[in-house]
Design a protein around this motif. Structure first.
Motif, PDB file in Angstrom:
ATOM      1  N   MET B 284     -35.467  14.983   0.618  1.00 56.49           N
ATOM      2  CA  MET B 284     -35.935  15.872  -0.436  1.00 56.49           C
ATOM      3  C   MET B 284     -36.233  17.223   0.184  1.00 56.49           C
ATOM      4  SD  MET B 284     -39.677  14.352  -1.168  1.00 56.49           S
ATOM      5  CE  MET B 284     -39.385  12.664  -1.587  1.00 56.49           C
ATOM      6  N   PRO B 285     -36.269  18.255  -0.655  1.00 60.56           N
ATOM      7  CA  PRO B 285     -36.544  19.568  -0.071  1.00 60.56           C
ATOM      8  C   PRO B 285     -37.949  19.603   0.518  1.00 60.56           C
ATOM      9  CG  PRO B 285     -36.298  19.702  -2.460  1.00 60.56           C
ATOM     10  CD  PRO B 285     -36.006  18.305  -2.084  1.00 60.56           C
ATOM     11  N   VAL B 286     -38.017  19.859   1.800  1.00 62.85           N
ATOM     12  CA  VAL B 286     -39.310  19.896   2.490  1.00 62.85           C
ATOM     13  C   VAL B 286     -39.538  21.329   2.962  1.00 62.85           C
ATOM     14  CG1 VAL B 286     -40.549  19.116   4.526  1.00 62.85           C
ATOM     15  CG2 VAL B 286     -39.124  17.517   3.269  1.00 62.85           C
ATOM     16  N   SER B 287     -40.690  21.880   2.636  1.00 60.15           N
ATOM     17  CA  SER B 287     -40.977  23.191   3.213  1.00 60.15           C
ATOM     18  C   SER B 287     -41.771  22.976   4.487  1.00 60.15           C
ATOM     19  CB  SER B 287     -41.722  24.081   2.227  1.00 60.15           C
ATOM     20  OG  SER B 287     -42.754  23.374   1.621  1.00 60.15           O
ATOM     21  N   LEU B 288     -41.108  23.257   5.588  1.00 60.42           N
ATOM     22  CA  LEU B 288     -41.704  22.977   6.892  1.00 60.42           C
ATOM     23  C   LEU B 288     -42.968  23.797   7.118  1.00 60.42           C
ATOM     24  CD1 LEU B 288     -38.694  22.575   9.327  1.00 60.42           C
ATOM     25  CD2 LEU B 288     -40.412  20.890   8.743  1.00 60.42           C
ATOM     26  N   PRO B 319     -36.663  28.991   3.766  1.00 65.85           N
ATOM     27  CA  PRO B 319     -36.009  28.070   2.828  1.00 65.85           C
ATOM     28  C   PRO B 319     -36.494  26.642   3.071  1.00 65.85           C
ATOM     29  CG  PRO B 319     -34.526  28.602   4.625  1.00 65.85           C
ATOM     30  CD  PRO B 319     -35.774  29.401   4.861  1.00 65.85           C
ATOM     31  N   THR B 320     -36.391  25.814   2.053  1.00 63.78           N
ATOM     32  CA  THR B 320     -36.746  24.401   2.258  1.00 63.78           C
ATOM     33  C   THR B 320     -35.578  23.720   2.955  1.00 63.78           C
ATOM     34  OG1 THR B 320     -35.856  23.831   0.113  1.00 63.78           O
ATOM     35  CG2 THR B 320     -38.212  24.246   0.222  1.00 63.78           C
ATOM     36  N   ARG B 321     -35.902  22.588   3.570  1.00 62.76           N
ATOM     37  CA  ARG B 321     -34.879  21.828   4.271  1.00 62.76           C
ATOM     38  C   ARG B 321     -34.810  20.437   3.679  1.00 62.76           C
ATOM     39  NH1 ARG B 321     -32.637  23.967   8.271  1.00 62.76           N
ATOM     40  NH2 ARG B 321     -33.581  25.978   8.652  1.00 62.76           N
ATOM     41  N   ALA B 322     -33.579  19.924   3.523  1.00 60.48           N
ATOM     42  CA  ALA B 322     -33.432  18.557   3.013  1.00 60.48           C
ATOM     43  C   ALA B 322     -33.736  17.592   4.148  1.00 60.48           C
ATOM     44  CB  ALA B 322     -32.019  18.343   2.494  1.00 60.48           C
ATOM     45  N   MET B 323     -34.911  17.001   4.070  1.00 64.95           N
ATOM     46  CA  MET B 323     -35.331  16.070   5.126  1.00 64.95           C
ATOM     47  C   MET B 323     -36.129  14.949   4.499  1.00 64.95           C
ATOM     48  SD  MET B 323     -36.776  18.444   8.229  1.00 64.95           S
ATOM     49  CE  MET B 323     -36.947  17.222   9.531  1.00 64.95           C
ATOM     50  N   HIS B 324     -36.327  13.912   5.277  1.00 66.49           N
ATOM     51  CA  HIS B 324     -37.259  12.874   4.881  1.00 66.49           C
ATOM     52  C   HIS B 324     -38.664  13.436   5.156  1.00 66.49           C
ATOM     53  CE1 HIS B 324     -39.468   9.188   4.808  1.00 66.49           C
ATOM     54  NE2 HIS B 324     -38.397   8.550   4.379  1.00 66.49           N
ATOM     55  N   PRO B 325     -39.533  13.477   4.160  1.00 70.55           N
ATOM     56  CA  PRO B 325     -40.829  14.132   4.388  1.00 70.55           C
ATOM     57  C   PRO B 325     -41.635  13.503   5.517  1.00 70.55           C
ATOM     58  CG  PRO B 325     -40.716  13.102   2.213  1.00 70.55           C
ATOM     59  CD  PRO B 325     -39.351  13.009   2.787  1.00 70.55           C
ATOM     60  N   GLY B 326     -41.517  12.183   5.620  1.00 66.62           N
ATOM     61  CA  GLY B 326     -42.241  11.495   6.694  1.00 66.62           C
ATOM     62  C   GLY B 326     -41.748  11.916   8.067  1.00 66.62           C
TER      63      GLY B 326
END
Lengths: 225, 443
Positions: B284-288, B319-326
């Motif tokens: 999901m889009p994660v904002s680091l 920008p957000t990154r498509a990552m697993h939030p965990g």
């Protein structure tokens, strides 16, 4: 306070029930998905503690069922799986909180307290402990009627102690509570010591009794006597 | 050296040797046959001359004088070789000659010796031509063989090259056997079949191992949870308040259990990363920047306790990154924790998050050894440390999973350890294509 514990592991179930009973909860247990499903349909609970991996079903379905019924019960998800995915899924479904096994029983107490407080009292709740009065929703602490200024972490620490009166709290449990369960407890023991020292000092300055006991090498305890 | 070059290297000298040998033999045999032919012709001529003389006829005149010479003085009889001067070409030409004694027809007449000669110059020319043709054939054959081999290399070895390419690209993590085709060449078909079987076994074994790891991970978590809960309950026993020694023992036991559980969680995470068990659906889009802020807030007391100075620099409008939030959280957390752990009291930590990279640098004691080895499991700076030493290994695995590049830099003066994660370096890794896939899903 009436709780339902859904847990298939007998040994863990018994210990958790013991700990919760000591804290004054009325605890019912369900050992399987079917039993749990029946109970949540028939009775009302203040909070349901759901283990996700059950022999005859997925605990997440219980969460779905509770939400579908618009149940007022709080939901605390217990997961043995490597939590990363289930946490998100559980919270998305409307669970109030999650705990990854193995968890500290004192942490369970604290989380339960927070859930029940949020769900049931809507800001009207206060905690009284000896000469201490805490309004959690207002972040206010009074010692013998006098307001006490605490830092965020000191306040969290005090609430954690108050959620577990009379229980021995290990340093690791406190560290994980304050810094999240990813924190390596071994690295964070020194800051717990600092925070506890400061909290004690502030309480004593206001004339509170010294009810935070140190158990050397193990942890701390909020003494009720 | 290529297999083909190796075979050619043996093949060509052998061919040349055999060719030279047979050419030599052919030459000798031809030479012998031609001389034999000349001898036979000379012998026939002798018989003819003898018949003529016996019938008292005159010998016919010959076109060239050298072909027949008569002499009344005795000469050695029989076949012999000689060189005569060719009057036209003014050079010596080899000749075969047969000398015999002509018996006198009538008594009283003197005996005569007749020498018949035949030029061998044609024979020599013939041999030269034969030799030339043979050598030409040899050259043509050698080039022909090399050319054929080259062509065969492309054509016949095609299936082999194909197999090789498939093997190189093979990734066990995809849980797919090789499934190579069966080419027409029996050897390659056999090879492919053996490789197919091997990969099927590998996939099955790998699957078993993965299942075992997963089950072991899940099954150990429960007893650990029971142990921890029971010990915590035991700590509450009223009799223990008087018994400090037992309580300390119990506390230590509890600590060990927690270490075990932490280790177990880290290893499970590593094995899940290695087995690519984080489905693209969970991206999901994660904002680091938010993750970083949250983590810094959580770690604040740790920083305070060690009097560490933290400097956070977050670029605007990331920008957000498509990552697993965990996993995003774990990545940030482990990098920060590493910087806190390997630091002096009162040291500095600088964190910079930009659109292309995330960098954490910290002061700390100099570390000896190979920088690449810091990412190894159970690598500890301090052997007595309680932490399992898996943090950087987890960082590396998460980066590999998402195709990020992670680099360690060390500055000696002043001592500065820098860990830099570069995004968008989507070089390989299953995570990268999955990431792109997820990104396109959302559009």
């Amino acid at each position: 306070m009436k709780l339902l514990l859904v847990e298939d592991e007998a040994a863990l179930r018994k210990t958790v029930v013991d700990a919760l009973c000591q804290n004054g909860y009325v605890v019912e247990v369900a050992v399987s998905f079917a039993q749990a499903y029946e109970k949540i349909k028939l009775y009302r609970y203040d909070c349901v503690l759901v283990d996700l991996t059950l022999p005859d079903g997925d605990g997440l379905d219980l969460v779905r069922a509770l939400k579908a019924d618009c149940s007022p019960a709080g939901v605390l998800v217990l997961t043995a799986r490597n939590g990363l995915d289930d946490r998100i899924k559980g919270l998305d479904l409307g669970a109030d909180d999650y705990l990854v096994k193995p968890f500290h029983l004192s942490e369970l107490n604290a989380r339960l307290r927070a859930i029940i407080r949020r769900r049931q009292f809507q800001g009207q709740h206060h905690i009284v402990f000896r000469d201490l009065l805490v309004w959690p929703e207002l972040n206010e602490v009074l010692v013998r009627g006098q307001p006490l200024a605490l830092t965020r972490k000191e306040y969290d620490l005090l609430l954690y102690l108050l959620a577990n009166p009379g229980r021995v709290l290990t340093k690791e449990a406190i560290a994980e509570h304050l810094c999240g369960d990813q924190v390596d407890a071994a690295d964070s023991l020194d800051f717990i010591y600092t925070h506890l020292k400061n909290l004690r000092k502030k309480l004593q300055e206001r004339g509170a009794d010294n009810y935070i006991r140190t158990l050397y090498g193990v942890g701390y305890k909020l003494s009720a006597e | 050296m290529k297999l083909l070059a190796a075979t050619t290297r043996y093949y060509v000298p052998l061919m040349a040797g055999l060719f030279a040998l047979t050419s030599g033999l052919l030459l000798l045999r031809l030479n012998w046959a031609l001389r034999h032919e000349a001898d036979e012709q000379l012998y026939n001529e002798q018989l003819y001359v003898q018949q003529l003389v016996a019938r008292e006829q005159r010998l016919p005149p010959t076109l060239f004088a050298y072909q027949l010479s008569r002499s009344s003085s005795p000469r050695p009889t029989g076949f012999s070789d000689t060189l005569l001067l060719d009057p036209v070409e003014q050079e010596l030409v080899p000749h075969r000659q047969l000398t015999f004694r002509l018996l006198p027809v009538a008594a009283g007449q003197p005996a005569e010796w007749i020498t018949l000669r035949k030029s061998l110059v044609e024979t020599h020319d013939l041999l030269r031509v034969v030799l030339g043709v043979m050598l030409g054939a040899l050259v043509v054959l050698v080039f022909g063989v090399i050319g054929l081999n080259r062509w065969l290399a492309r054509r016949l070895w095609g299936p082999f090259q194909h197999t090789l390419a498939r093997l190189r690209a093979y990734d066990l993590h995809l849980h797919q056997p090789l499934d190579l085709p069966a080419p027409a060449i029996a050897e390659f078909a056999e090879l492919n079949q053996a490789l197919n079987q091997l990969s099927e076994r590998l996939v099955a074994d790998y699957e078993n191992l993965r299942e075992f790891t997963e089950n072991a991970a899940h099954e150990t978590q429960t007893p650990l949870a029971i142990m921890q809960a029971k010990m915590e309950q035991l700590l509450q026993a009223p009799s223990l308040t008087e018994d400090e020694a037992t309580m300390t023992l119990l506390g230590e036991l509890l600590q060990a259990t927690q270490r075990l559980s932490r280790l177990h969680q880290a290893l499970t995470l590593l094995s899940r990363l290695e087995n690519h068990q984080f489905a693209p659906a969970q991206l999901m889009p994660v904002s680091l920047d938010q993750v970083l802020r949250d983590r810094v807030a959580v770690l604040e007391p740790l920083l305070e306790a060690r009097a560490l100075h933290l400097n956070v620099d977050i670029a605007p409008d990331l920008p957000t990154r498509a990552m697993h939030p965990g996993l995003a959280d774990s990545l940030v957390h482990n990098l920060l924790q590493n910087a806190i752990k390997h630091n002096y009291p009162g040291g500095h930590i600088a964190v910079a998050l930009g659109p292309t990279a995330f960098e954490v640098s910290n002061t700390g004691p100099a570390i000896e050894g190979e920088p690449t080895r810091f990412f190894e499991r159970f690598r500890k700076h301090n052997a007595a440390s309680d932490s399992p030493g898996l943090g950087l290994s987890i960082v590396q695995h998460i980066c590999a999973f998402y195709g990020f590049r992670v680099r360690y830099d060390y500055d000696a003066n002043p001592v500065r350890h820098t860990l830099r994660v570069e995004f968008n370096q989507r070089s390989g890794g299953v995570g990268a294509p999955a990431l792109e896939q997820a990104a396109s899903h959302r559009q």
